[in-house]
Design a protein around this motif. Structure first.
Motif, PDB file in Angstrom:
ATOM      1  N   LEU A 568       0.838  -1.207   0.000  1.00 49.03           N
ATOM      2  CA  LEU A 568       0.000   0.000   0.000  1.00 49.03           C
ATOM      3  C   LEU A 568       0.872   1.257   0.000  1.00 49.03           C
ATOM      4  O   LEU A 568       0.520   2.277  -0.629  1.00 49.03           O
ATOM      5  N   ALA A 569       2.016   1.196   0.674  1.00 53.24           N
ATOM      6  CA  ALA A 569       2.934   2.339   0.653  1.00 53.24           C
ATOM      7  C   ALA A 569       3.445   2.594  -0.758  1.00 53.24           C
ATOM      8  O   ALA A 569       3.611   3.753  -1.175  1.00 53.24           O
ATOM      9  N   VAL A 570       3.707   1.532  -1.528  1.00 57.49           N
ATOM     10  CA  VAL A 570       4.157   1.693  -2.917  1.00 57.49           C
ATOM     11  C   VAL A 570       3.110   2.440  -3.736  1.00 57.49           C
ATOM     12  O   VAL A 570       3.421   3.385  -4.490  1.00 57.49           O
ATOM     13  N   LEU A 571       1.846   2.018  -3.603  1.00 57.59           N
ATOM     14  CA  LEU A 571       0.780   2.687  -4.350  1.00 57.59           C
ATOM     15  C   LEU A 571       0.654   4.145  -3.933  1.00 57.59           C
ATOM     16  O   LEU A 571       0.460   5.035  -4.785  1.00 57.59           O
ATOM     17  N   GLY A 645       3.069 -12.508  -1.878  1.00 56.89           N
ATOM     18  CA  GLY A 645       2.491 -13.848  -1.765  1.00 56.89           C
ATOM     19  C   GLY A 645       1.124 -13.939  -1.123  1.00 56.89           C
ATOM     20  O   GLY A 645       0.207 -14.526  -1.684  1.00 56.89           O
ATOM     21  N   GLU A 646       0.934 -13.355   0.089  1.00 58.92           N
ATOM     22  CA  GLU A 646      -0.328 -13.508   0.822  1.00 58.92           C
ATOM     23  C   GLU A 646      -1.095 -12.194   0.960  1.00 58.92           C
ATOM     24  O   GLU A 646      -2.003 -12.088   1.772  1.00 58.92           O
ATOM     25  N   VAL A 647      -0.731 -11.203   0.160  1.00 65.04           N
ATOM     26  CA  VAL A 647      -1.402  -9.912   0.224  1.00 65.04           C
ATOM     27  C   VAL A 647      -2.653  -9.952  -0.648  1.00 65.04           C
ATOM     28  O   VAL A 647      -2.588 -10.307  -1.825  1.00 65.04           O
ATOM     29  N   GLU A 648      -3.786  -9.586  -0.079  1.00 59.30           N
ATOM     30  CA  GLU A 648      -5.055  -9.625  -0.803  1.00 59.30           C
ATOM     31  C   GLU A 648      -5.655  -8.246  -1.032  1.00 59.30           C
ATOM     32  O   GLU A 648      -6.704  -8.129  -1.683  1.00 59.30           O
ATOM     33  N   ALA A 649      -5.000  -7.220  -0.529  1.00 58.26           N
ATOM     34  CA  ALA A 649      -5.592  -5.876  -0.596  1.00 58.26           C
ATOM     35  C   ALA A 649      -5.271  -5.151  -1.899  1.00 58.26           C
ATOM     36  O   ALA A 649      -5.756  -4.034  -2.105  1.00 58.26           O
ATOM     37  N   VAL A 650      -4.453  -5.757  -2.788  1.00 54.04           N
ATOM     38  CA  VAL A 650      -4.045  -5.069  -4.012  1.00 54.04           C
ATOM     39  C   VAL A 650      -4.289  -5.970  -5.224  1.00 54.04           C
ATOM     40  O   VAL A 650      -4.423  -7.190  -5.097  1.00 54.04           O
ATOM     41  N   ILE A 651      -4.324  -5.333  -6.384  1.00 58.51           N
ATOM     42  CA  ILE A 651      -4.405  -6.037  -7.660  1.00 58.51           C
ATOM     43  C   ILE A 651      -3.030  -5.973  -8.295  1.00 58.51           C
ATOM     44  O   ILE A 651      -2.403  -4.909  -8.362  1.00 58.51           O
ATOM     45  N   ALA A 652      -2.540  -7.130  -8.762  1.00 56.69           N
ATOM     46  CA  ALA A 652      -1.234  -7.180  -9.403  1.00 56.69           C
ATOM     47  C   ALA A 652      -1.264  -8.233 -10.495  1.00 56.69           C
ATOM     48  O   ALA A 652      -2.092  -9.140 -10.489  1.00 56.69           O
ATOM     49  N   ARG A 653      -0.356  -8.062 -11.448  1.00 53.71           N
ATOM     50  CA  ARG A 653      -0.214  -9.080 -12.481  1.00 53.71           C
ATOM     51  C   ARG A 653       1.249  -9.511 -12.534  1.00 53.71           C
ATOM     52  O   ARG A 653       2.163  -8.712 -12.333  1.00 53.71           O
ATOM     53  N   GLY A 674      -3.081  -1.503  -8.510  1.00 54.45           N
ATOM     54  CA  GLY A 674      -3.990  -0.685  -7.709  1.00 54.45           C
ATOM     55  C   GLY A 674      -4.556  -1.461  -6.558  1.00 54.45           C
ATOM     56  O   GLY A 674      -4.211  -2.624  -6.320  1.00 54.45           O
ATOM     57  N   ARG A 675      -5.447  -0.815  -5.823  1.00 55.80           N
ATOM     58  CA  ARG A 675      -6.091  -1.462  -4.686  1.00 55.80           C
ATOM     59  C   ARG A 675      -7.227  -2.343  -5.175  1.00 55.80           C
ATOM     60  O   ARG A 675      -7.925  -2.006  -6.130  1.00 55.80           O
ATOM     61  N   ARG A 676      -7.382  -3.451  -4.479  1.00 53.75           N
ATOM     62  CA  ARG A 676      -8.480  -4.351  -4.837  1.00 53.75           C
ATOM     63  C   ARG A 676      -9.809  -3.649  -4.539  1.00 53.75           C
ATOM     64  O   ARG A 676      -9.987  -3.047  -3.503  1.00 53.75           O
TER      65      ARG A 676
END
Length: 750
Positions: A568-571, A645-653, A674-676
């Motif tokens: 989240l800090a990266v975003l 690995g276990e982060v669910e709060a963001v969207i990534a590809r 971005g954020r999920r």
């Protein structure tokens, strides 16, 4: 290191217990043994043991003096006849008959001769004998113990005469003697009484003894239950005991043979009662000269019958609740007849009112211990030292390895289990395990010592960290860092860290167009925009060099919550940079970000008084390479699988697996989108198509991969990762990857 220090502390606690052991033997006996007796409580003594009380009620009923040794001895003769009629196996008088009364003695002696089962008591006198030199000069004194025998008429008629010496108060009575070594190895009253009680199995005992001591066959092959003369009684017991002293394993071997060969004895198979008697006789000879008393309870625990009732009532065992045969009677003074002569002994069951256990009850207890083979047995010396050592090590490891509250719970749990086991062994087998050193010394020393040690270690580490951080961090940051990092993490230097690298794309051209002072003010505002998201999400800015920033998050081990905060800090950094570029006085500063995590060394790097607080390790280098990968993929926010690995709060590809320059293992890299919950359908569709294209690339379906990556570019107008793969696929077609290739891409440049 922590385990090593804990082991050293545990060995120290074990050594404390071992070193204190010789000085705490008396404490262990007076307190530890007493605690086991109190936990166990009173027990029923064997029904075969009965006490005939020479009490005040008898004196009043028969008009006799309060002092039983003044009573007519003809009454004692009558008592012997009555007891023999009740099936007495042995009759023991805990009373001295030292004054001659010819007429009364004849009656008493006649009764004893009929039953051949009466044991009288020796008294012991202390004599001080002068020691003289060769010239006849007196140089000192020697204390000798001599036995004072009852009057001849009674001593000759008795089956045996033996002393019954016991320690006197104020010492608590815990032991009894089987032989009195200082008086010539004479057997004591309980041993003599039990020898007569077990006369029906004595032939089998001698037969079994001869098997293991064939050299003594001629002496014992015609052995009787007891010698014909009382004077020979002690000699016979000494002769047998000598064999057991010469061979300490004799008792164990005889018991083992008895269990397997009892049916082969010449008298046939023994019933359970006689077999138990034979076992007890063997154990009696195998015991040491002094044994620990296994008390049954307070005064009055044994079945006790007044003297006057015994001689005036019909001789019927049912009148007294006695077994029909083979009863051991102990005759002696009760508490009520001892106002002027102290004959009581302080035991663990002595009452708070001051009522002690009488001497005759102690004699009965000693005899009952021999009868049941259950005198208290302390652990052998080496085993006791081993138990103390092991308990110290276990308590030390528990208290020094665990935090304070778990350590307290663990130590108490160990103490409870140990106490329960010690009680169980004492209750069921009369085995005495040490208590005072493991529970009274080692447990509190281990716990409070560990508390003080941990407190000192924490304070030392805090002082060291404050001194170290003071080179480059303000006090507020130091305080926050010390609160966020545990002492173990800081002291060991190795933590789980998430490293974030940034790099501004247009810094070089910007520095050429601005004067140094303006550039400094501009970069301060730029970094302020970057620092705020890091601080808000629990990170720490470690280093700033030129246009780049290194920040980190540290924990003891991987935690999904911390990884999520870093993502989240990266975003938010990306959003802050865009807002900074759109401000009225701002200049666009496109910023590339790389994020990677793993175990790192965190500490001071430098020398000669100039240090930098920073992470060191391969994780740091890899995070820098991931940030540099943005140049090739035309992206801004890349993060490794180790963090995502276990982060669910963001969207990534996923953008691929890359082997960075100088590395050998591939790293899976993702682009943060971005954020999920905030991603639109276009972003989700792009992720889906790109994922299919990446799968086609990995399975070497080059045409399908080109088509799907082109579709991604068409969807978005431009897509850096797709353009990158479309650029390297022709090379893959011209020079196909080797066998075993799984889609990883090797980068030769940083």
């Amino acid at each position: 290191m922590a385990v090593k220090k804990a082991l050293v502390a545990a060995l120290f606690i074990a050594a404390v217990g071992v070193l204190l052991f010789p000085w705490l033997l008396r404490v262990e006996e007076d307190m530890g043994l007493a605690l086991l007796f109190r936990l166990r409580g009173a027990k029923c003594p064997p029904a075969q043991v009965c006490i005939v009380a020479l009490d005040k009620a008898s004196a009043n009923a028969m008009g006799l003096p309060d002092k039983p040794y003044l009573w007519p001895r003809s009454l004692y003769g009558l008592l012997v006849d009555k007891l023999n009629a009740l099936g007495a196996a042995v009759i023991v008088f805990d009373l001295f008959f030292e004054e001659s009364r010819p007429e009364e003695d004849r009656v008493f002696a006649s009764a004893m001769e009929k039953g051949c089962n009466v044991v009288l008591c020796h008294s012991i006198q202390q004599l001080s004998v002068p020691i003289r030199s060769a010239e006849g000069k007196e140089i000192g004194f020697a204390n000798l113990e001599t036995l004072k025998t009852p009057v001849d008429a009674l001593a000759i008629s008795a089956a045996a005469v033996a002393p019954f010496p016991l320690p006197r108060i104020p010492l608590r009575l815990n032991r009894f003697w089987t032989v009195k070594e200082t008086a010539g190895d004479v057997p004591t009253l309980p041993v003599a009484a039990f020898q007569i009680f077990a006369k029906d199995v004595y032939p089998e005992f001698l037969e079994l003894l001869v098997r293991f001591c064939p050299d003594e066959a001629e002496r014992f092959k015609a052995g009787l239950a007891r010698p014909q003369k009382a004077g020979e009684f002690a000699d016979r017991i000494r002769d047998v005991r000598r064999l057991f002293l010469l061979d300490p394993s004799l008792s164990g071997r005889m018991l083992e043979a008895l269990e397997s060969e009892s049916y082969r004895l010449s008298n046939g198979t023994l019933d359970q009662a006689r077999l138990q008697g034979l076992r007890s006789l063997i154990r009696m000879y195998g015991q040491p000269p002094d044994c620990y008393l296994n008390h049954y309870g307070p005064a009055g625990t044994f079945r006790t019958i007044s003297f006057y009732k015994m001689i005036q009532t019909l001789a019927d065992p049912l009148n007294f609740g006695l077994p029909e045969s083979r009863t051991a009677f102990f005759v002696g003074m009760s508490e009520s007849l001892r106002p002027q002569r102290k004959d009581g002994f302080d035991t663990v069951f002595s009452l708070s009112s001051g009522e002690d256990v009488s001497g005759v009850e102690i004699a009965a207890t000693s005899f009952a211990n021999l009868l049941q083979g259950n005198s208290v047995e302390p652990l052998p010396m080496l085993l006791r030292l081993l138990v103390i050592t092991c308990s110290g090590v276990v308590l030390g490891l528990i208290c020094f390895l665990l935090p304070a509250f778990p350590a307290a719970a663990g130590a108490l749990a160990f103490g409870g289990v140990y106490l329960l086991f010690a009680w169980y062994r004492f209750d069921h087998a009369a085995v005495w395990w040490p208590l005072m050193i493991p529970l009274g010394i080692q447990l509190p020393v281990a716990f409070f010592g560990s508390v003080l040690w941990k407190y000192g270690r924490v304070q030392k580490e805090r002082r060291r960290m404050r001194e170290a951080f003071g080179y480059y961090l303000p006090d507020g940051v130091v305080d926050g860092l010390l609160q966020d990092l545990s002492v173990d993490e800081v002291s060991s230097g190795v933590v789980y860290g998430i490293c974030l690298f940034t790099d501004a794309e247009s810094y070089t051209s910007l520095s050429e167009s601005m004067d140094p002072q303006s550039l400094n003010r501009f970069m301060n505002r730029y970094f302020d925009a970057l620092f705020e998201p890091v601080r808000r999400h629990g990170g720490l800015v470690v280093e700033v060099i030129g246009d780049g920033m290194l920040a980190m998050w540290t924990t003891a081990r991987p935690e999904a919550d911390v990884c999520e905060e870093a993502c989240l800090a990266v975003l938010e950094i990306n959003e802050a940079v865009e807002s900074f570029g759109c401000s009225p006085e701002g200049v666009a500063m496109p910023t590339r970000i790389g994020l990677h995590g793993g175990y790192i060394y965190l500490g001071n790097v430098g020398a000669r008084g100039r240090y930098a607080y920073r992470p060191v390790g391969d994780i740091v280098n890899t995070a820098s390479r991931i940030e540099g990968l943005n140049k090739f993929l035309s992206t801004k926010r890349l993060v490794s699988e180790a963090v995502l690995g276990e982060v669910e709060a963001v969207i990534a590809r996923e953008v691929g697996s890359f082997v960075f320059a100088g590395k050998s293992q591939p790293v899976r890299v993702f682009e943060l989108l971005g954020r999920r919950g905030e991603a639109d359908d276009l972003v989700l569709s792009l992720c889906n198509v790109f994922e299919r294209g990446l799968k086609a690339f990995r399975r070497r379906d080059w045409e399908e991969a080109l088509r799907l990556f082109a579709e991604c570019i068409g969807m978005r107008g431009e897509d850096g990762p797709s353009r990158y793969y479309m650029g390297i696929i022709p090379g893959c077609i011209a020079s196909p990857p080797a066998e075993g290739w799984k889609g990883e891409i090797s980068l030769d440049r940083k």
